[in-house]
Write a protein that holds these residues in place. Structure first.
Motif, PDB file in Angstrom:
ATOM      1  N   PRO A 417       0.749  -1.280  -0.152  1.00  0.00           N
ATOM      2  CA  PRO A 417       0.041   0.078   0.027  1.00  0.00           C
ATOM      3  C   PRO A 417       0.982   1.237   0.179  1.00  0.00           C
ATOM      4  O   PRO A 417       1.743   1.260   0.581  1.00  0.00           O
ATOM      5  N   SER A 418       0.383   2.316  -0.870  1.00  0.00           N
ATOM      6  CA  SER A 418       1.487   3.360  -1.072  1.00  0.00           C
ATOM      7  C   SER A 418       1.814   4.141   0.152  1.00  0.00           C
ATOM      8  O   SER A 418       2.413   4.880   0.389  1.00  0.00           O
ATOM      9  N   ASP A 419       0.614   4.020   1.204  1.00  0.00           N
ATOM     10  CA  ASP A 419       0.966   4.813   2.306  1.00  0.00           C
ATOM     11  C   ASP A 419       1.818   4.002   3.542  1.00  0.00           C
ATOM     12  O   ASP A 419       1.752   4.504   4.673  1.00  0.00           O
ATOM     13  N   LYS A 420       2.198   2.954   3.122  1.00  0.00           N
ATOM     14  CA  LYS A 420       3.056   2.173   4.012  1.00  0.00           C
ATOM     15  C   LYS A 420       4.268   1.841   3.513  1.00  0.00           C
ATOM     16  O   LYS A 420       4.774   1.843   2.380  1.00  0.00           O
ATOM     17  N   THR A 421       5.148   1.493   4.598  1.00  0.00           N
ATOM     18  CA  THR A 421       6.547   1.174   4.203  1.00  0.00           C
ATOM     19  C   THR A 421       6.484  -0.197   3.511  1.00  0.00           C
ATOM     20  O   THR A 421       6.018  -1.111   3.975  1.00  0.00           O
ATOM     21  N   GLY A 422       7.173  -0.220   2.225  1.00  0.00           N
ATOM     22  CA  GLY A 422       7.197  -1.564   1.473  1.00  0.00           C
ATOM     23  C   GLY A 422       7.689  -1.231  -0.026  1.00  0.00           C
ATOM     24  O   GLY A 422       8.460  -0.296   0.127  1.00  0.00           O
ATOM     25  N   ALA A 423       7.324  -2.116  -0.874  1.00  0.00           N
ATOM     26  CA  ALA A 423       8.038  -2.108  -2.157  1.00  0.00           C
ATOM     27  C   ALA A 423       7.144  -2.593  -3.388  1.00  0.00           C
ATOM     28  O   ALA A 423       6.150  -3.192  -3.147  1.00  0.00           O
ATOM     29  N   VAL A 424       7.648  -2.175  -4.603  1.00  0.00           N
ATOM     30  CA  VAL A 424       6.892  -2.728  -5.544  1.00  0.00           C
ATOM     31  C   VAL A 424       7.745  -3.894  -6.271  1.00  0.00           C
ATOM     32  O   VAL A 424       8.843  -4.052  -6.240  1.00  0.00           O
ATOM     33  N   TYR A 425       6.857  -4.863  -6.758  1.00  0.00           N
ATOM     34  CA  TYR A 425       7.389  -5.871  -7.615  1.00  0.00           C
ATOM     35  C   TYR A 425       7.116  -5.951  -8.978  1.00  0.00           C
ATOM     36  O   TYR A 425       5.995  -5.561  -9.300  1.00  0.00           O
ATOM     37  N   HIS A 426       8.184  -6.540  -9.880  1.00  0.00           N
ATOM     38  CA  HIS A 426       7.847  -6.461 -11.281  1.00  0.00           C
ATOM     39  C   HIS A 426       8.092  -7.833 -11.658  1.00  0.00           C
ATOM     40  O   HIS A 426       8.827  -8.811 -11.214  1.00  0.00           O
ATOM     41  N   ALA A 427       7.633  -8.435 -12.840  1.00  0.00           N
ATOM     42  CA  ALA A 427       7.839  -9.572 -13.488  1.00  0.00           C
ATOM     43  C   ALA A 427       9.184  -9.793 -13.769  1.00  0.00           C
ATOM     44  O   ALA A 427       9.395  -9.044 -14.607  1.00  0.00           O
ATOM     45  N   PRO A 428       9.818 -10.882 -13.245  1.00  0.00           N
ATOM     46  CA  PRO A 428      11.372 -10.805 -13.742  1.00  0.00           C
ATOM     47  C   PRO A 428      11.489 -11.719 -15.195  1.00  0.00           C
ATOM     48  O   PRO A 428      12.396 -11.364 -15.641  1.00  0.00           O
ATOM     49  N   ILE A 429      10.621 -12.387 -15.531  1.00  0.00           N
ATOM     50  CA  ILE A 429      10.430 -12.893 -16.936  1.00  0.00           C
ATOM     51  C   ILE A 429       9.072 -12.599 -17.519  1.00  0.00           C
ATOM     52  O   ILE A 429       8.288 -12.404 -16.946  1.00  0.00           O
ATOM     53  N   ALA A 430       9.042 -12.965 -18.730  1.00  0.00           N
ATOM     54  CA  ALA A 430       7.754 -12.696 -19.555  1.00  0.00           C
ATOM     55  C   ALA A 430       7.163 -14.085 -19.573  1.00  0.00           C
ATOM     56  O   ALA A 430       7.777 -14.933 -19.499  1.00  0.00           O
ATOM     57  N   GLY A 431       5.667 -14.122 -19.311  1.00  0.00           N
ATOM     58  CA  GLY A 431       5.348 -15.287 -19.223  1.00  0.00           C
ATOM     59  C   GLY A 431       3.736 -15.302 -18.908  1.00  0.00           C
ATOM     60  O   GLY A 431       3.319 -14.170 -19.021  1.00  0.00           O
ATOM     61  N   THR A 432       3.154 -16.203 -18.110  1.00  0.00           N
ATOM     62  CA  THR A 432       1.868 -16.464 -17.713  1.00  0.00           C
ATOM     63  C   THR A 432       1.969 -16.438 -16.075  1.00  0.00           C
ATOM     64  O   THR A 432       2.602 -17.304 -15.752  1.00  0.00           O
ATOM     65  N   VAL A 433       1.018 -15.729 -15.351  1.00  0.00           N
ATOM     66  CA  VAL A 433       0.997 -16.018 -13.894  1.00  0.00           C
ATOM     67  C   VAL A 433       0.241 -17.208 -14.001  1.00  0.00           C
ATOM     68  O   VAL A 433      -0.841 -17.403 -14.279  1.00  0.00           O
ATOM     69  N   THR A 434       1.045 -18.385 -13.150  1.00  0.00           N
ATOM     70  CA  THR A 434       0.354 -19.409 -12.848  1.00  0.00           C
ATOM     71  C   THR A 434      -0.175 -19.797 -11.618  1.00  0.00           C
ATOM     72  O   THR A 434      -0.972 -20.544 -11.243  1.00  0.00           O
ATOM     73  N   GLU A 435       0.370 -19.021 -10.419  1.00  0.00           N
ATOM     74  CA  GLU A 435      -0.229 -19.162  -8.929  1.00  0.00           C
ATOM     75  C   GLU A 435       0.042 -17.728  -8.249  1.00  0.00           C
ATOM     76  O   GLU A 435       1.112 -17.154  -8.547  1.00  0.00           O
ATOM     77  N   VAL A 436      -0.935 -17.349  -7.794  1.00  0.00           N
ATOM     78  CA  VAL A 436      -0.764 -16.327  -6.670  1.00  0.00           C
ATOM     79  C   VAL A 436      -1.092 -16.668  -5.261  1.00  0.00           C
ATOM     80  O   VAL A 436      -2.332 -17.244  -4.982  1.00  0.00           O
ATOM     81  N   ALA A 437       0.249 -16.719  -4.402  1.00  0.00           N
ATOM     82  CA  ALA A 437      -0.105 -17.094  -3.098  1.00  0.00           C
ATOM     83  C   ALA A 437      -0.098 -16.131  -2.122  1.00  0.00           C
ATOM     84  O   ALA A 437       0.217 -14.992  -2.700  1.00  0.00           O
ATOM     85  N   GLY A 438      -0.170 -16.163  -0.904  1.00  0.00           N
ATOM     86  CA  GLY A 438      -0.237 -15.094   0.185  1.00  0.00           C
ATOM     87  C   GLY A 438       1.292 -14.561  -0.159  1.00  0.00           C
ATOM     88  O   GLY A 438       1.556 -13.225   0.045  1.00  0.00           O
ATOM     89  N   ALA A 439       2.310 -15.466  -0.167  1.00  0.00           N
ATOM     90  CA  ALA A 439       3.494 -14.652  -0.052  1.00  0.00           C
ATOM     91  C   ALA A 439       4.264 -14.532  -1.226  1.00  0.00           C
ATOM     92  O   ALA A 439       5.549 -14.064  -1.185  1.00  0.00           O
ATOM     93  N   TRP A 440       3.961 -15.405  -2.290  1.00  0.00           N
ATOM     94  CA  TRP A 440       4.517 -15.123  -3.705  1.00  0.00           C
ATOM     95  C   TRP A 440       3.600 -15.153  -4.905  1.00  0.00           C
ATOM     96  O   TRP A 440       2.560 -15.692  -4.633  1.00  0.00           O
TER      97      TRP A 440
END
Ligand code: SF4
Ligand code: SF4
Length: 445
Positions: A417-440
Motif C-alpha cells: 500500500p502506497s501509504d505504508k513502508t514497502g516495495a513494488v515488484y515486477h515480473a522478472p520474466i515474460a510469461g503467464t501468471v500460474t499461481e498467486v499465493a499469500g507470499a509469492w
C-alpha cells in the motif's frame, strides 16, 4: 551529465522497487528521502564465501558510481565513498578508472574483518562517527547503500525496474560461481546451475554462512536480498547451530554458560560502545529473571551478526544471538519499544584489537575447504519464477495480477500500500501468471 532532481530520483527508485540488496531489504526510496553530508557505497561484503558485490564492482564499476551520484543528489550529500576491502586490488583499479574527476567520490579501504559491512561499523570506519544506540546512519549525517542497491538506483533512473540480481553459489557445490538470475529463480535451479551439491543430503542457506537462513523449500524463489546460496553438509557446525531450538539453547545455557564474557568482548556493537552485554543477558536467562531489565531490552541493539554464537562461544556452543532474537520478538509482541538511545558514546579502546579477521572466521566455521574461485558466468534466465512478496522491510506487497494473466518482463505484479513502508515488484520474466499465493507469485513461460 546528471540532470535529475532529488524528487525525480526518489520517484524513479520507488517505481523500480529498489530495496536494500545486501540483506536488510529496507526500501531505498524511503532511505533516500533525507538530507546528509556523506553517502557510503557499501561494497565490503564481509560474509565468508560471498563475492557477488565484488563481481558487480569489477564488472560494472561505472554503474555503481552513477547510482552513488544519484544518491548524493537525492540527499544533498557533497561527499561519496565507495568502501571496499583493502586487498581487492583489481576492484580498486576498475573503480579508479571510472571515478569522476571532481574528487567528490573517493575509495575507502577496509580491513578484512567480520562484520565490516555492518553499517554501524562501516560508518565508524569511514567517518569516525558513532551511530547512537538503536539509531540510523542519518543521525550522524550519513547514508549507507549497498553497492548493488546503488547500481539498481542507476537502472531505476534509466527506467529499468529490479528484475534480476547477481548471486554467489558456493559451499558444497560442484561449480561455485557468481551468476545473474531473475528474482524468484527457484533455489533448486540455482543449485543445478552450479552442477548440483556434492552430497544429496546437503542443506542450503539463503545468504551468507554467518547471517543466512536455512532454505526449507527449494522450490521457492530467491529474493531481491539473496546475495548468496550456500550449500553445506547436513551435519556442519553452522547447520547444527541454526537447527538448535531456543528452548534447548536456554537449557544448555543454564548448564554450560561459564560467564567467560568472550561474547561481550567480541560483540561488534559492544565494541562501538553500545550497552550490549551478551554474557549478562545469558546470566539473566540462566537465573529466570522475568521482568525486562536492560539486559533483556538490549535485544533491540543486537544486529544478529552471529559473532557471539559462531566465533566467541565456539566451545560451549551457546547462542546469545538466538536469545536476543527471541527476546526482541517477545518484546515487540508486547508493544515494548526500544528504550536504548544513548548518543554520548565512546568506542571500547580495544576495538581495533578485537576485530575478528575473515580468515579466522572461515577457519572457525570450518569453511576453508569451500574457499574457491567463483567466476562470473553471466546472466541465465529460467522458465519459472516464484517471486517472494514479503522479503523486504515493511508491509508485504499485495498482488496486482491474477492467475492466467500474461505479463511482460518488467510489468508491475505486486505493490505494498502506497501509504505504508514497502516495495513494488515486477515480473522478472515474460510469461503467464500460474499461481498467486499469500507470499509469492509464480510466473511460467
Ligand atoms: S561466550 Fe558463551 S560461555 Fe562465555 S559468557 Fe558468552 S555465552 Fe557464556
Ligand atoms: S549477534 Fe551477538 S555479537 Fe552480534 S551484535 Fe548481537 S550480541 Fe553482539
Amino acid at each position: 551529465m546528471i540532470d535529475k532532481t532529488s524528487g525525480e530520483i526518489i520517484k524513479a527508485v520507488h517505481a523500480a522497487g529498489v530495496i536494500g540488496a545486501g540483506g536488510g531489504g529496507f526500501p531505498t526510496h524511503i532511505k533516500l528521502n533525507c538530507r546528509v553530508d556523506t553517502v557510503i557505497a557499501n561494497g565490503s561484503e564481509c560474509e565468508p564465501l560471498l563475492t557477488s558485490d565484488k563481481t558487480l564492482l569489477k564488472e560494472n564499476p561505472g554503474l555503481v558510481i552513477r547510482g552513488l551520484q544519484y544518491a548524493m543528489i537525492a540527499t544533498g550529500a557533497k561527499t561519496g565513498y565507495i568502501a571496499i576491502k583493502a586487498h581487492y586490488k583489481d576492484v580498486a583499479a576498475a573503480l579508479t578508472k571510472e571515478l569522476p574527476t571532481d574528487g567528490n567520490i573517493k575509495l575507502h579501504f577496509l580491513e578484512n574483518y567480520y562484520p565490516a559491512g555492518d553499517e554501524f561499523l562501516t560508518v565508524y570506519d569511514v567517518t569516525r562517527r558513532i551511530i547512537p544506540e538503536g539509531g540510523l546512519p542519518l543521525q550522524v549525517g550519513v547514508l549507507v547503500g549497498n553497492v548493488l542497491s546503488l547500481a539498481q538506483v542507476a537502472h531505476a533512473v534509466d527506467g529499468k525496474p529490479v528484475t534480476e540480481r547477481p548471486v554467489t553459489i558456493a559451499g558444497s557445490v560442484k561449480q561455485p560461481q557468481v551468476i545473474t538470475v531473475p528474482i524468484g529463480t527457484p533455489y533448486n535451479d540455482l543449485i543445478q546451475m552450479a552442477g548440483g551439491t556434492l552430497q544429496p543430503t546437503d542443506v542450503i542457506i539463503d545468504g551468507g554462512p554467518m547471517m543466512g537462513c536455512i532454505v526449507e523449500n527449494r522450490n521457492q524463489g530467491i529474493a531481491k536480498t539473496t546475495s548468496g546460496v550456500i550449500a553445506l553438509p547436513e551435519d556442519h557446525f553452522i547447520i547444527n547451530m541454526q537447527r538448535t531450538t531456543i528452548s534447548r539453547m536456554v537449557k544448555k545455557s543454564k548448564a554450560a554458560c561459564c560467564q567467560c564474557f568472550r561474547c561481550s568482548d567480541l560483540c561488534p556493537r559492544n565494541l562501538l560502545g553500545h550497552a550490549l552485554y551478551p554474557h549478562m543477558t545469558m546470566r539473566t536467562i540462566d537465573y529466570n529473571q522475568s521482568e525486562p531489565t536492560e539486559h533483556v531490552t538490549s535485544a533491540f541493539l543486537c544486529s544478529q551478526c552471529g559473532v557471539c554464537e559462531l566465533i566467541a562461544c565456539d566451545f560451549m556452543l551457546l547462542s546469545p544471538r538466538k536469545v536476543y532474537a527471541q527476546y526482541k520478538k517477545l518484546l515487540t509482541a508486547r508493544g515494548v519499544k526500544n528504550p536504548h538511545h544513548r548518543s554520548d558514546i565512546n568506542i571500547v579502546p580495544e576495538l581495533e584489537y578485537r576485530k575478528v579477521s575473515l580468515p579466522t572466521v572461515i577457519k572457525k566455521l570450518g569453511l576453508s575447504q569451500y574457499v574457491k574461485n567463483t567466476p562470473f558466468t553471466g546472466y541465465r534466465s529460467v522458465g519459472r519464477v516464484r517471486v517472494p512478496l514479503n522479503r523486504h522491510t515493511g508491509v508485504p506487497a499485495e498482488p496486482t495480477v491474477a492467475p492466467g494473466r500474461k505479463v511482460k518482463m518488467g510489468d508491475v505484479i505486486a505493490a505494498s500500500p502506497s501509504d505504508k513502508t514497502g516495495a513494488v515488484y515486477h515480473a522478472p520474466i515474460a510469461g503467464t501468471v500460474t499461481e498467486v499465493a499469500g507470499a509469492w507469485i509464480e510466473i511460467c513461460n
